[in-house]
Design a protein around this motif. Structure first.
Motif, PDB file in Angstrom:
ATOM      1  N   MET A   1      65.168 170.728   9.576  1.00 21.95           N
ATOM      2  CA  MET A   1      65.712 171.604   8.535  1.00 21.95           C
ATOM      3  C   MET A   1      65.021 172.953   8.668  1.00 21.95           C
ATOM      4  N   LEU A   2      65.815 174.013   8.747  1.00 17.20           N
ATOM      5  CA  LEU A   2      65.291 175.368   8.869  1.00 17.20           C
ATOM      6  C   LEU A   2      65.642 176.169   7.621  1.00 17.20           C
ATOM      7  N   VAL A   3      64.783 177.133   7.277  1.00 12.35           N
ATOM      8  CA  VAL A   3      65.038 178.020   6.146  1.00 12.35           C
ATOM      9  C   VAL A   3      64.951 179.460   6.624  1.00 12.35           C
ATOM     10  N   ALA A   4      65.635 180.332   5.889  1.00 11.32           N
ATOM     11  CA  ALA A   4      65.605 181.767   6.180  1.00 11.32           C
ATOM     12  C   ALA A   4      65.005 182.506   4.989  1.00 11.32           C
ATOM     13  N   GLU A   5      64.043 183.387   5.283  1.00  9.59           N
ATOM     14  CA  GLU A   5      63.428 184.228   4.262  1.00  9.59           C
ATOM     15  C   GLU A   5      63.834 185.681   4.519  1.00  9.59           C
ATOM     16  N   TYR A   6      63.914 186.450   3.432  1.00 10.32           N
ATOM     17  CA  TYR A   6      64.389 187.837   3.550  1.00 10.32           C
ATOM     18  C   TYR A   6      63.398 188.789   2.894  1.00 10.32           C
ATOM     19  N   GLY A   7      63.101 189.894   3.585  1.00 10.35           N
ATOM     20  CA  GLY A   7      62.308 190.971   3.016  1.00 10.35           C
ATOM     21  C   GLY A   7      60.825 190.672   2.929  1.00 10.35           C
ATOM     22  N   GLU A   8      60.100 191.653   2.412  1.00 11.29           N
ATOM     23  CA  GLU A   8      58.651 191.520   2.310  1.00 11.29           C
ATOM     24  C   GLU A   8      58.237 190.440   1.319  1.00 11.29           C
ATOM     25  N   LYS A   9      59.088 190.189   0.308  1.00  9.73           N
ATOM     26  CA  LYS A   9      58.768 189.167  -0.686  1.00  9.73           C
ATOM     27  C   LYS A   9      59.099 187.753  -0.200  1.00  9.73           C
ATOM     28  N   LYS A  10      59.668 187.669   0.995  1.00 12.58           N
ATOM     29  CA  LYS A  10      60.017 186.375   1.601  1.00 12.58           C
ATOM     30  C   LYS A  10      60.899 185.533   0.671  1.00 12.58           C
TER      31      LYS A  10
ATOM     32  N   LYS B   1      72.082 183.621  12.436  1.00 13.76           N
ATOM     33  CA  LYS B   1      70.727 183.440  12.943  1.00 13.76           C
ATOM     34  C   LYS B   1      70.254 182.003  12.735  1.00 13.76           C
ATOM     35  N   LEU B   2      70.601 181.404  11.597  1.00 16.24           N
ATOM     36  CA  LEU B   2      70.225 180.021  11.330  1.00 16.24           C
ATOM     37  C   LEU B   2      70.883 179.074  12.341  1.00 16.24           C
TER      38      LEU B   2
ATOM     39  N   MET C   1      63.411 191.804   8.835  1.00 20.69           N
ATOM     40  CA  MET C   1      63.831 191.530   7.464  1.00 20.69           C
ATOM     41  C   MET C   1      64.188 190.059   7.256  1.00 20.69           C
ATOM     42  N   ILE C   2      64.624 189.368   8.319  1.00 20.85           N
ATOM     43  CA  ILE C   2      65.023 187.961   8.215  1.00 20.85           C
ATOM     44  C   ILE C   2      64.093 187.122   9.082  1.00 20.85           C
ATOM     45  N   ARG C   3      63.489 186.105   8.493  1.00 19.29           N
ATOM     46  CA  ARG C   3      62.575 185.223   9.214  1.00 19.29           C
ATOM     47  C   ARG C   3      63.078 183.796   9.078  1.00 19.29           C
ATOM     48  N   VAL C   4      63.263 183.108  10.203  1.00 18.22           N
ATOM     49  CA  VAL C   4      63.721 181.710  10.213  1.00 18.22           C
ATOM     50  C   VAL C   4      62.563 180.833  10.666  1.00 18.22           C
ATOM     51  N   ARG C   5      62.308 179.770   9.935  1.00 19.45           N
ATOM     52  CA  ARG C   5      61.220 178.843  10.273  1.00 19.45           C
ATOM     53  C   ARG C   5      61.588 177.443   9.777  1.00 19.45           C
TER      54      ARG C   5
END
Length: 402
Positions: free
Chosen positions: A68-77, A126-127, A1-5
């Motif tokens: 700089m990192l960002v976090a996206e949440y869910g299928e809609k990112k 997580k970040l 559910m959480i993606r960090v990139r």
């Protein structure tokens, strides 16, 4: 559910900017009380919001090694979090030895934001963990962060990640008035070329007596955002040449450099009492109509505003405090000419003697900017900087970190 990139400037700028506009950077809301019993309503305190002027990476862009990192949440990112960090060499405030060098590589973690609608989901943790891994891979032995003492959520998060309270410098803020402050008639002010300023700082801010002094200080002094480095001498002194300044100074002097934060970010105050807003607006209105009265009107803090940051503040001799105040007035008067600047700010060690000499308004300043630190490398031969008592009262606050 959480993606960090890693942050992508073209893809992520707008989403990050929209998310950060919803995040406070000052004190959070507090619950109102009545007779010791909490009410359901929340009482807003004065808060700060930041505008990064369309460049989300600007807070770390001016250091050589940054991310700089960002976090996206869910299928809609959906964009729900962001964090920044930079890695640099700084002084430990101690004499170098065969085992312990004067400088150590540290990571500064800053700009952690999590969308108000997605908190308590582990996104912040997580970040931080991901940015620590990035910094460790680049040789950072320590990581540190800074926040105001009232930010309980941030302090709890970093404490849970093994960060310990380390230093507590004071942030001193002086609003910019509509008029110039009278310059000191008993001080000679000299604008220094970056090379001369670097030579003076090498003498009066050596790594052995200063914590967090960056090893790339000469580059910082010549950076386009450094508006200048200035020296104040007693007016009774002989007119100095740059050659003489590099070799000898009078017993009393003061030194500081000035950084233009208005080109990096803007701030906005929200939640201030209506009476305070009306009083400041009235003073500005009267001052416009009768400028000859020189009323103490200050700029509008309730619209986006920038600040000038004074760094590298040093003084010596019996006249040092007076000379440093003369330099602070010079910084203020330079800010008067910049309509986007509403305050002049300095951050100094809690027990640094210069603190008593820097003019500031107590209402806008705070005594405790909490710095927390963590040791990233467990196998280092370091004697553990965190556990050691401070060896100096002087903390160099890099304006790129403010």
């Amino acid at each position: 559910m959480i993606r960090v990139r890693e942050f992508n400037m073209e893809k992520d700028s707008r989403a990050v900017e929209e998310m950060e506009k919803r995040c406070e950077v000052g004190p959070s809301a507090t619950s109102a009380t009545d007779g010791g019993k909490k009410k359901n309503k929340k009482k807003k305190t004065t808060s700060l919001y930041v505008d990064l002027l369309g460049d989300p990476i600007c807070r770390v862009r001016h250091t050589p090694d940054h991310v700089m990192l960002v976090a996206e949440y869910g299928e809609k990112k959906e964009m729900v979090g962001v964090i920044r960090a930079c890695v640099k060499m700084v002084s430990r405030g101690r004499e170098s030895s065969s085992q312990l060098p004067a400088y150590v590589k540290v990571a500064y973690v800053l700009g952690l934001r999590v969308s108000p609608s997605h908190r308590r989901l582990g996104i912040g943790r997580k970040l931080v963990e991901r940015v620590e891994a990035w910094c460790l891979a680049r040789g950072a032995e320590y990581a540190y962060m800074a926040t105001d003492g009232s930010n309980t959520a941030s302090l709890n998060l970093f404490a849970g990640l093994s960060y310990a309270r380390f230093r507590s410098p004071a942030v001193l803020v002086h609003p910019v008035h509509a008029h110039h402050l009278p310059p000191s008639s008993s001080a000679t002010l000299v604008r220094l070329p970056p090379s001369v300023a670097a030579a003076l700082y090498a003498r009066f801010l050596p790594p052995s007596s200063t914590e967090f002094l960056p090893s790339d200080l000469p580059s910082l002094l010549s950076h386009p955002f450094t508006l200048g480095s200035f020296l104040a001498l007693p007016s009774s002194s002989s007119p100095p040449s740059f050659y003489s300044l590099s070799h000898a100074l009078p017993e009393s002097f003061a030194l500081l450099s000035l950084w233009d934060c208005t080109r990096v970010f803007r701030l906005r105050v929200s939640g201030a009492p209506a009476a305070a807003r009306a009083a400041l607006a009235l003073l500005r209105s009267l001052d416009e109509r009768v400028p000859w009265m020189r009323l103490p009107s200050v700029r509008d803090f309730f619209r986006p505003f920038g600040v000038y940051f004074m760094y590298g503040l040093r003084m010596a001799g019996p006249e040092g405090p007076r000379l440093l105040r003369a330099l602070c007035r010079l910084a203020h008067n330079l800010a008067v000419a910049d309509e986007t600047c509403a305050a002049v700010v300095a951050e100094v060690g809690r027990h640094d003697p210069v603190r008593a000499a820097v003019p500031h308004w107590r209402r806008f300043s705070w005594d405790e900017d909490v710095w927390c630190m963590k040791r990233l490398k467990a196998d280092t031969k370091d004697d553990n900087w965190i556990a050691s008592p401070p060896s100096t009262d002087v903390i160099f606050v890099d304006p790129r970190d403010f």
